[in-house]
Design a protein around this motif. Structure first.
Motif, PDB file in Angstrom:
ATOM      1  N   ASN A  15     -35.943  65.266  72.671  1.00  0.00           N
ATOM      2  CA  ASN A  15     -35.303  66.352  71.935  1.00  0.00           C
ATOM      3  C   ASN A  15     -36.113  66.700  70.695  1.00  0.00           C
ATOM      4  O   ASN A  15     -36.897  65.891  70.194  1.00  0.00           O
ATOM      5  N   SER A  16     -35.911  67.916  70.191  1.00  0.00           N
ATOM      6  CA  SER A  16     -36.606  68.371  68.992  1.00  0.00           C
ATOM      7  C   SER A  16     -35.591  68.640  67.891  1.00  0.00           C
ATOM      8  O   SER A  16     -34.627  69.387  68.088  1.00  0.00           O
ATOM      9  N   LEU A  17     -35.818  68.025  66.714  1.00  0.00           N
ATOM     10  CA  LEU A  17     -34.983  68.253  65.538  1.00  0.00           C
ATOM     11  C   LEU A  17     -35.900  68.739  64.420  1.00  0.00           C
ATOM     12  O   LEU A  17     -36.735  67.973  63.923  1.00  0.00           O
ATOM     13  N   SER A  18     -35.777  69.995  64.038  1.00  0.00           N
ATOM     14  CA  SER A  18     -36.671  70.507  63.005  1.00  0.00           C
ATOM     15  C   SER A  18     -35.986  71.582  62.180  1.00  0.00           C
ATOM     16  O   SER A  18     -35.135  72.327  62.671  1.00  0.00           O
ATOM     17  N   GLY A  19     -36.358  71.632  60.909  1.00  0.00           N
ATOM     18  CA  GLY A  19     -35.897  72.691  60.025  1.00  0.00           C
ATOM     19  C   GLY A  19     -34.425  72.649  59.683  1.00  0.00           C
ATOM     20  O   GLY A  19     -33.880  73.638  59.176  1.00  0.00           O
ATOM     21  N   ASN A  20     -33.749  71.533  59.943  1.00  0.00           N
ATOM     22  CA  ASN A  20     -32.327  71.434  59.624  1.00  0.00           C
ATOM     23  C   ASN A  20     -32.128  71.039  58.162  1.00  0.00           C
ATOM     24  O   ASN A  20     -32.893  70.244  57.609  1.00  0.00           O
ATOM     25  N   SER A  21     -31.108  71.599  57.548  1.00  0.00           N
ATOM     26  CA  SER A  21     -30.761  71.273  56.170  1.00  0.00           C
ATOM     27  C   SER A  21     -29.452  70.489  56.168  1.00  0.00           C
ATOM     28  O   SER A  21     -28.422  70.994  56.638  1.00  0.00           O
ATOM     29  N   ILE A  22     -29.498  69.255  55.635  1.00  0.00           N
ATOM     30  CA  ILE A  22     -28.324  68.383  55.619  1.00  0.00           C
ATOM     31  C   ILE A  22     -28.031  68.018  54.167  1.00  0.00           C
ATOM     32  O   ILE A  22     -28.871  67.422  53.478  1.00  0.00           O
ATOM     33  N   TYR A  23     -26.842  68.386  53.722  1.00  0.00           N
ATOM     34  CA  TYR A  23     -26.506  68.199  52.306  1.00  0.00           C
ATOM     35  C   TYR A  23     -25.076  67.689  52.168  1.00  0.00           C
ATOM     36  O   TYR A  23     -24.162  68.187  52.822  1.00  0.00           O
ATOM     37  N   TYR A  24     -24.908  66.712  51.332  1.00  0.00           N
ATOM     38  CA  TYR A  24     -23.623  66.132  50.956  1.00  0.00           C
ATOM     39  C   TYR A  24     -22.889  65.545  52.168  1.00  0.00           C
ATOM     40  O   TYR A  24     -21.992  66.153  52.759  1.00  0.00           O
ATOM     41  N   VAL A  25     -23.306  64.339  52.515  1.00  0.00           N
ATOM     42  CA  VAL A  25     -22.637  63.545  53.544  1.00  0.00           C
ATOM     43  C   VAL A  25     -22.071  62.315  52.836  1.00  0.00           C
ATOM     44  O   VAL A  25     -22.820  61.520  52.256  1.00  0.00           O
ATOM     45  N   ARG A  26     -20.742  62.145  52.910  1.00  0.00           N
ATOM     46  CA  ARG A  26     -20.108  61.097  52.102  1.00  0.00           C
ATOM     47  C   ARG A  26     -19.099  60.312  52.934  1.00  0.00           C
ATOM     48  O   ARG A  26     -18.267  60.888  53.641  1.00  0.00           O
TER      49      ARG A  26
END
Length: 503
Positions: free
Chosen positions: A445-456
């Motif tokens: 699989n390809s995971l690119s350019g994702n923005s992940i913010y505020y995981v709590r």
């Protein structure tokens, strides 16, 4: 004595009569000059014209012929009609199709949309020119165009009038216009193999109080349902569909600008056939907004709003693809989904794919997905052995689980899929783990350019990207920030490789 040859071809189309029905003779003339003036100054022999065959064609036309196969002479036709012919004894030919003397196509197969023409008698002529022998031949039929059913309109104010209109249209064409609110006493079956448009004349509502469907669609040539509101109460099971689509021949169905609301039970639109388009619909107060199952392939689910899905029992999903492939899910808004079920680990998902491959999930907005019971909450979930899905450009915001895991995007046994350019923001769990991106047993699989913010997470661990049993996945250019846990561990990128996979 030297000779020169001159071959001239003239194709003349003459219309006979004011109606333009008859085509005059298509004439091929072949001349051959005699010898040119010789050295002795004698005039060459005068050319001799070939003998003329029937209907202005040369006698040698017996070497090539054409026969119209469809339609039949005198046939009454409507809608789209295939004009077809067969050419005999020629490999190098050019066919021309004429309608009332006007050239329309250069082919022996052509679909004529008679809806665009006036009703009445029409002449269909096919002219064929053989380039090897310079011979021309033709065939013609006269047919009657009758599209009186194309614009048939039925104004209906009761359920019985709607059902009678469907019977009257039968296998033809017709538009059913609902003129006022109607309380239904049973489901409306659409199964007469016709071409139907069902719409409201103004904002109208179909109401029903029963654990049953509003529309059951099983046999149509084409169907459009639009500009209608549906209000259902009395649904008991979360499996009960409100609009059920199981068209046996996978003919096209278009559901547009339809509003559906129930009593927090059932499925808004349940699709078990191909070539269905659901667009600009509003669906609320159900367990599942739109469910594609088994043969729900090649469908387009676009620009719909699915919200206010609250339930105390059963799984809740905005859009659900199950054993369904080659679908486009784009531009949908899914928000305000809440479960308070305390039975087991009931799930809450914005978009869910199970054993479904080659789908495109793009440009959707998913927010306010809350499991206040004992189960998981997930923005987008792809699971159970699936291949080559694209999840791109989606916005996922505020995914919360009170007692279990909260996940932005989940992949379980995913292969050859692309998870690119998604925005994942605010993933909270007060009783389990929190994940921005979660991969379990996934390969290539390809995971690119994702923005992940505020995981709590509060009592367990928090992960920006979590990969378990990593193998041949590509992870590039992802942005991960603000990952935290009150009592557990926090990881930006976490990869667990099973020992047997380590070289």
């Amino acid at each position: 004595m030297n000779q020169n040859s001159l071959i001239a071809l003239a194709i003349v189309s003459l219309l006979a009569g004011a109606s333009g029905l008859g085509l005059g003779a298509y004439t091929m003339m072949q001349y051959q000059n005699g010898g040119a003036d010789g050295e002795d100054g004698e005039d060459g022999d005068e050319g001799v014209r070939g003998e003329k065959g029937e209907e202005g064609l040369p006698g040698s036309s017996d070497n090539i012929s054409v026969s119209i196969l469809n339609p039949d002479p005198g046939e009454t036709i409507s809608g789209e009609v295939l004009i077809s012919a067969k050419v005999f004894d020629s490999d190098l030919y050019t066919p021309f199709i004429y309608l009332n003397g006007t050239e329309r196509a250069i082919s022996i197969f052509w679909t004529w949309n008679t809806i665009l023409q006036n009703d009445g008698w029409w002449n269909i002529t096919i002219l064929v020119y053989d380039s090897a022998t310079s011979i021309c031949c033709r065939d013609e039929v006269i047919v009657y165009v009758l599209n009186e059913n194309i614009n048939n309109e039925y104004y209906c104010s009761t359920q019985s009038e709607i059902e009678q209109a469907l019977i009257n249209i039968n296998t033809g064409y017709g538009t059913i216009i609902i003129t006022q609110d109607i309380t239904l006493t049973s489901q409306i079956d659409i199964n007469h193999a016709g071409n139907y448009v069902i719409k409201g004349s103004s904002p109208i509502t179909l109401e029903r109080s029963a654990n049953d469907e509003i529309f059951s669609i099983t046999n149509v040539q084409s169907l459009t349902i639009k500009d209608i509101s549906i209000q259902v109460s009395g649904i008991i099971s979360w499996e009960t569909p409100i609009i059920f689509v199981d068209e046996l021949q996978n003919n096209p169905i278009y559901i547009q600008n339809v509003k559906i609301a129930a009593n927090d039970r059932g499925k808004g639109i349940y699709i078990v056939s191909e070539n269905v388009r659901v667009e600009n619909c509003i669906i609320r107060d159900v367990n599942t907004g739109i469910h594609l199952y088994n043969e729900g392939d090649y469908c387009h689910i676009t620009e719909n709003s699915i919200y206010d899905l609250d339930s105390t029992t059963g799984p809740i999903r905005g859009i659900y693809l199950q054993f369904s492939s080659y679908n486009t899910i784009t531009g949908n808004i899914i928000n305000d989904i809440v479960s308070t079920s305390t039975t087991g680990s009931e799930i809450v998902k914005g978009i869910s794919l199970s054993s479904s491959s080659y789908n495109s999930i793009t440009g959707n907005s998913i927010s306010d997905i809350h499991n206040l019971g004992t189960g998981w909450a997930t923005g987008i979930s792809l699971e159970s052995n699936h291949y080559s899905n694209t999840v791109s450009g989606n916005s996922i915001y505020d995914i919360t689980s009170k007692s279990n895991n909260a996940i932005g995007i989940r992949l379980d046994r995913a292969y050859y899929s692309s998870i690119n350019d998604n925005s994942i923001n605010t993933i909270n769990s007060t009783g389990g783990d929190a994940y921005g991106l979660y991969l379990m047993d996934c390969t290539y699989n390809s995971l690119s350019g994702n923005s992940i913010y505020y995981v709590r997470a509060y009592t367990s661990d928090a992960y920006g990207i979590y990969i378990y049993e990593y193998h041949s996945n590509s992870i590039n250019s992802n942005s991960i920030s603000s990952i935290s846990s009150h009592s557990g561990n926090a990881h930006g990128l976490y990869i667990y490789i099973y020992p047997t996979l380590i070289p």
